[in-house]
Scaffold this active site. Structure first.
Site, PDB file in Angstrom:
ATOM      1  N   CYS A  90      13.905  11.806   5.381  1.00 18.62           N
ATOM      2  CA  CYS A  90      13.886  11.556   6.822  1.00 18.62           C
ATOM      3  C   CYS A  90      15.273  11.774   7.423  1.00 18.62           C
ATOM      4  O   CYS A  90      15.407  12.060   8.603  1.00 18.62           O
ATOM      5  CB  CYS A  90      13.403  10.147   7.101  1.00 18.62           C
ATOM      6  SG  CYS A  90      14.344   8.923   6.200  1.00 18.62           S
ATOM      7  N   GLU A 136       9.984  17.762  13.594  1.00 17.93           N
ATOM      8  CA  GLU A 136      10.390  17.519  12.199  1.00 17.93           C
ATOM      9  C   GLU A 136       9.600  18.458  11.292  1.00 17.93           C
ATOM     10  O   GLU A 136       8.371  18.458  11.317  1.00 17.93           O
ATOM     11  CB  GLU A 136      10.097  16.064  11.824  1.00 17.93           C
ATOM     12  CG  GLU A 136      10.585  15.710  10.442  1.00 17.93           C
ATOM     13  CD  GLU A 136      10.218  14.293  10.031  1.00 17.93           C
ATOM     14  OE1 GLU A 136       9.053  13.905  10.221  1.00 17.93           O
ATOM     15  OE2 GLU A 136      11.107  13.574   9.537  1.00 17.93           O
ATOM     16  N   LYS A 180       0.868  -1.178   0.000  1.00 17.42           N
ATOM     17  CA  LYS A 180       0.000   0.000   0.000  1.00 17.42           C
ATOM     18  C   LYS A 180       0.912   1.237   0.000  1.00 17.42           C
ATOM     19  O   LYS A 180       1.558   1.560   0.986  1.00 17.42           O
ATOM     20  CB  LYS A 180      -0.884  -0.015   1.255  1.00 17.42           C
ATOM     21  CG  LYS A 180      -1.844   1.128   1.315  1.00 17.42           C
ATOM     22  CD  LYS A 180      -1.393   2.103   2.391  1.00 17.42           C
ATOM     23  CE  LYS A 180      -2.169   3.376   2.373  1.00 17.42           C
ATOM     24  NZ  LYS A 180      -1.763   4.335   1.339  1.00 17.42           N
ATOM     25  N   GLU A 208       9.942   2.732  10.611  1.00 13.52           N
ATOM     26  CA  GLU A 208      10.971   3.752  10.413  1.00 13.52           C
ATOM     27  C   GLU A 208      10.243   5.077  10.265  1.00 13.52           C
ATOM     28  O   GLU A 208       9.399   5.220   9.388  1.00 13.52           O
ATOM     29  CB  GLU A 208      11.829   3.446   9.182  1.00 13.52           C
ATOM     30  CG  GLU A 208      12.793   2.276   9.383  1.00 13.52           C
ATOM     31  CD  GLU A 208      13.712   2.422  10.586  1.00 13.52           C
ATOM     32  OE1 GLU A 208      14.038   3.560  10.976  1.00 13.52           O
ATOM     33  OE2 GLU A 208      14.092   1.385  11.158  1.00 13.52           O
TER      34      GLU A 208
HETATM   35  P1  NAD Z   1       2.426   9.204   6.739  1.00 11.47           P
HETATM   36  O1  NAD Z   1       2.629   8.568   8.069  1.00 11.47           O
HETATM   37  O2  NAD Z   1       1.382  10.241   6.609  1.00 11.47           O
HETATM   38  O3  NAD Z   1       2.074   8.097   5.650  1.00 11.47           O
HETATM   39  C1  NAD Z   1       2.881   6.954   5.471  1.00 11.47           C
HETATM   40  C2  NAD Z   1       2.006   5.821   4.950  1.00 11.47           C
HETATM   41  O4  NAD Z   1       1.081   5.443   5.968  1.00 11.47           O
HETATM   42  C3  NAD Z   1       1.190   6.189   3.719  1.00 11.47           C
HETATM   43  O5  NAD Z   1       1.123   5.078   2.867  1.00 11.47           O
HETATM   44  C4  NAD Z   1      -0.163   6.492   4.328  1.00 11.47           C
HETATM   45  O6  NAD Z   1      -1.229   6.337   3.408  1.00 11.47           O
HETATM   46  C5  NAD Z   1      -0.236   5.455   5.427  1.00 11.47           C
HETATM   47  N1  NAD Z   1      -1.189   5.786   6.477  1.00 11.47           N
HETATM   48  C6  NAD Z   1      -1.737   6.988   6.770  1.00 11.47           C
HETATM   49  N2  NAD Z   1      -2.601   6.878   7.795  1.00 11.47           N
HETATM   50  C7  NAD Z   1      -2.598   5.585   8.176  1.00 11.47           C
HETATM   51  C8  NAD Z   1      -3.274   4.856   9.188  1.00 11.47           C
HETATM   52  N3  NAD Z   1      -4.130   5.435  10.025  1.00 11.47           N
HETATM   53  N4  NAD Z   1      -2.999   3.533   9.313  1.00 11.47           N
HETATM   54  C9  NAD Z   1      -2.110   2.931   8.498  1.00 11.47           C
HETATM   55  N5  NAD Z   1      -1.466   3.569   7.500  1.00 11.47           N
HETATM   56  C10 NAD Z   1      -1.709   4.882   7.339  1.00 11.47           C
HETATM   57  O7  NAD Z   1       3.860   9.749   6.274  1.00 11.47           O
HETATM   58  P2  NAD Z   1       4.217  10.559   4.943  1.00 11.47           P
HETATM   59  O8  NAD Z   1       3.708  11.959   5.101  1.00 11.47           O
HETATM   60  O9  NAD Z   1       3.840   9.777   3.748  1.00 11.47           O
HETATM   61  O10 NAD Z   1       5.810  10.559   4.995  1.00 11.47           O
HETATM   62  C11 NAD Z   1       6.553  11.516   5.693  1.00 11.47           C
HETATM   63  C12 NAD Z   1       7.115  10.940   6.969  1.00 11.47           C
HETATM   64  O11 NAD Z   1       7.847   9.756   6.678  1.00 11.47           O
HETATM   65  C13 NAD Z   1       8.103  11.859   7.657  1.00 11.47           C
HETATM   66  O12 NAD Z   1       7.850  11.856   9.042  1.00 11.47           O
HETATM   67  C14 NAD Z   1       9.443  11.196   7.391  1.00 11.47           C
HETATM   68  O13 NAD Z   1      10.435  11.486   8.323  1.00 11.47           O
HETATM   69  C15 NAD Z   1       9.079   9.768   7.375  1.00 11.47           C
HETATM   70  N6  NAD Z   1      10.083   8.975   6.667  1.00 11.47           N
HETATM   71  C16 NAD Z   1      10.908   8.171   7.398  1.00 11.47           C
HETATM   72  C17 NAD Z   1      11.895   7.425   6.776  1.00 11.47           C
HETATM   73  C18 NAD Z   1      12.791   6.524   7.577  1.00 11.47           C
HETATM   74  O14 NAD Z   1      13.330   5.583   7.002  1.00 11.47           O
HETATM   75  N7  NAD Z   1      12.964   6.746   8.863  1.00 11.47           N
HETATM   76  C19 NAD Z   1      12.041   7.491   5.385  1.00 11.47           C
HETATM   77  C20 NAD Z   1      11.184   8.317   4.662  1.00 11.47           C
HETATM   78  C21 NAD Z   1      10.194   9.051   5.316  1.00 11.47           C
END
Ligand code: NAD
Length: 486
Positions: free
Chosen positions: A289, A388, A180, A255
């Site tokens: 990130c 962040e 997903k 992560e």
């Molecule tokens: P997000 O948490 O909004 O979304 C991530 C994923 O989770 C998406 O596929 C989203 O549709 C899904 N999601 C959203 N709500 C959900 C729920 N209630 N239950 C299950 N899944 C759900 O994050 P984003 O805005 O897509 O990405 C940005 C974040 O990702 C930043 O905080 C960044 O630091 C982090 N990030 C971390 C790493 C790492 O390896 N540590 C790498 C890249 C990004």
């Protein structure tokens, strides 16, 4: 620039067939450099679609796990070839969909190819150890076995590399996958899944379901037949997924965010440190990130560092990512664009000095462009030093000693990546020992990782599990201890 990307409906891929969502709903995916440009439509799926995907994946896993590692590896090698042959189109789609510049998008797609080849080779490597038994007539050994169905939930900021660094190890070790993606980058993700189909993956081994995180992501976390969930994204979502999967006894890996420090010591090569702050902090519009968001500078070089930083940042051109002159693209979404501006306002209100940028860049297409932004006089109690931002914002902080710098670097809830610029071996050694981060970088920017090395954070950045390299095996397999007596 003319749009070359075809606007079409991108379907779910369930049990070897491309299918519309049962609901008939679609979600529009647009270009952040020009929000009127629609890249395509992805499915607004329901739990019903997800259940079909999980059922298909569960059944397919019975056959998939019986293939040899070499057979599974050959298929991954083929995906790598297909992805490589489609690199230009997929990279351009990524740039149009989430705003990363084209060279960065090509670099990321190439990284995806390399990750696939790395894990394809894993199919020929060892899957256990012989352990001496106390019984001389017995053979005892450990054997790594797959978990079953792996749920893969990914963010929008690396829409090719992150899905591949999760799916490739899941698959090579004999699991099947329900993927997903983030809706904001789901067209790019659909094209990645097409590569698996084109490579001839058997039905049901890779499944793809798009839709709301609260429906499909949450559904994966709750589904009893999804043995393991691997997640990258924000802390709020990740922590909720962790609790949900743990409550039903599943395995999970999270992560999440970062607030990564870059320490500049008095004795360092200032030009290198300036380049690292700019590249690590502002490339990809600060939406990594691992990006540097706090630059902690020793007093003796503070002014010099600041001047050199300002000179270079003032030469940054912000564009649509496709033009070769664009050094930095737009923020990936309207929400991100507004959230970063909110943080800039808070920074000013809390007393940080806006040294450079801080405003939207005017443009004819309504693109979500922001100036690269630098704050001076930032103190650790400020919101912009703690939360962040995920945008092109650097916070400069002054310290006297390296000990003070490391303490300040650790004074946040996150612990993903950290870097120091110094030539002093004592500073390097104390930094390695004392910094609270999973990725520790010396004389190198915070935002760099190699696919063959473990990747992951400490503290609130991670569930302390690791991805990539050999570390992925820990997550995507479990161990059987076998005892054979003659
Ligand atoms: P997000 O948490 O909004 O979304 C991530 C994923 O989770 C998406 O596929 C989203 O549709 C899904 N999601 C959203 N709500 C959900 C729920 N209630 N239950 C299950 N899944 C759900 O994050 P984003 O805005 O897509 O990405 C940005 C974040 O990702 C930043 O905080 C960044 O630091 C982090 N990030 C971390 C790493 C790492 O390896 N540590 C790498 C890249 C990004």
């Amino acid at each position: 620039m003319e749009t070359k990307t075809e606007t079409r409906n991108y379907l779910n891929y369930i049990n070897g067939a491309w299918k519309e969502a049962d609901s008939g709903e679609v979600i529009e995916s647009t270009n952040p450099a020009n929000p009127d440009e629609v890249l395509g439509y992805v499915q607004g799926s329901s739990v019903n679609d997800l259940n079909q995907a999980v059922e298909g994946a569960k059944e397919a896993q019975q056959t998939w796990k019986k293939l040899t590692g070499a057979e599974r590896g050959n298929l991954l090698f083929k995906v790598a070839d297909v992805l490589e042959s489609r690199l230009d189109d997929i990279a351009e789609t990524m740039t149009r969909e989430m705003g990363k510049t084209l060279p960065e998008a090509k670099g990321e797609t190439n990284r995806g190819v390399a990750i696939l080849r790395y894990y394809a080779g894993e199919g020929m490597r060892k899957e256990g150890d012989v352990i001496p038994s106390t019984d001389s007539s017995a053979l005892m050994f450990s054997k790594r076995v797959p978990l079953g169905v792996a749920g893969v939930i990914t963010p929008w900021n690396f829409p090719v590399a992150i899905p591949i660094w999760k799916m490739a190890p899941a698959l090579i070790y004999g699991n099947t996958v329900v993927f997903k993606p983030a809706t904001e980058a789901a067209v790019t993700a659909a094209k990645v899944v097409e590569c698996f189909e084109q490579a001839g993956f058997p039905e049901g081994v890779v499944n793809f379901v798009t839709g709301k995180g609260s429906v499909i992501g949450q559904g994966l976390a709750e589904h009893k037949d999804v043995t393991a969930v691997t997640f990258t994204g924000s802390n709020t979502t990740g922590n909720n997924i962790g609790k949900t999967v743990a409550a039903r006894g599943g395995k999970y890996q999270l992560e999440m965010g970062g607030k990564n420090p870059l320490i500049v010591a008095d004795d360092c090569d200032i030009d290198l440190a300036v380049d690292a702050a700019i590249s690590g902090g502002l490339k990809s519009t600060g939406q990594k990130c691992t990006c540097s968001s706090r630059v902690i500078i020793q007093e003796g070089v503070y002014e010099k560092f600041k001047q050199k930083l300002l000179e270079k940042v003032s030469g940054i051109y912000v564009g649509d990512g496709l033009e070769s002159s664009s050094w930095m693209g737009p923020c990936a979404t309207k929400g991100q664009f507004e959230s970063v501006q909110k943080y800039i306002d808070i920074g000013e209100k809390e007393g940080a000095k806006l040294l450079f940028g801080g405003r939207p860049v005017s443009n004819d297409t309504g693109g979500y462009y922001l100036e690269p932004t630098i704050f001076d006089n930032v103190t650790t109690d400020m919101t912009i030093a703690q939360e962040e931002i995920f945008g092109p914002v650097l916070a400069l902080m002054k310290v006297n000693t390296i000990e003070e710098a490391i303490n300040l670097a650790n004074d946040v809830e996150f612990g993903l990546s950290a870097s120091i610029f110094t030539k002093n071996i004592e500073h390097i050694l104390s930094f390695i020992d004392d910094i609270e981060a999973g990725l520790v970088r010396i004389n190198s920017e915070t935002a760099g990782v190699e696919l063959q090395a473990p990747f992951g954070g400490m503290k609130a950045s991670s569930s302390y599990s690791r991805e990539q390299g050999e570390a992925a095996k820990e997550f995507f397999t479990t161990i059987k201890t076998v005892f054979i007596k003659s």
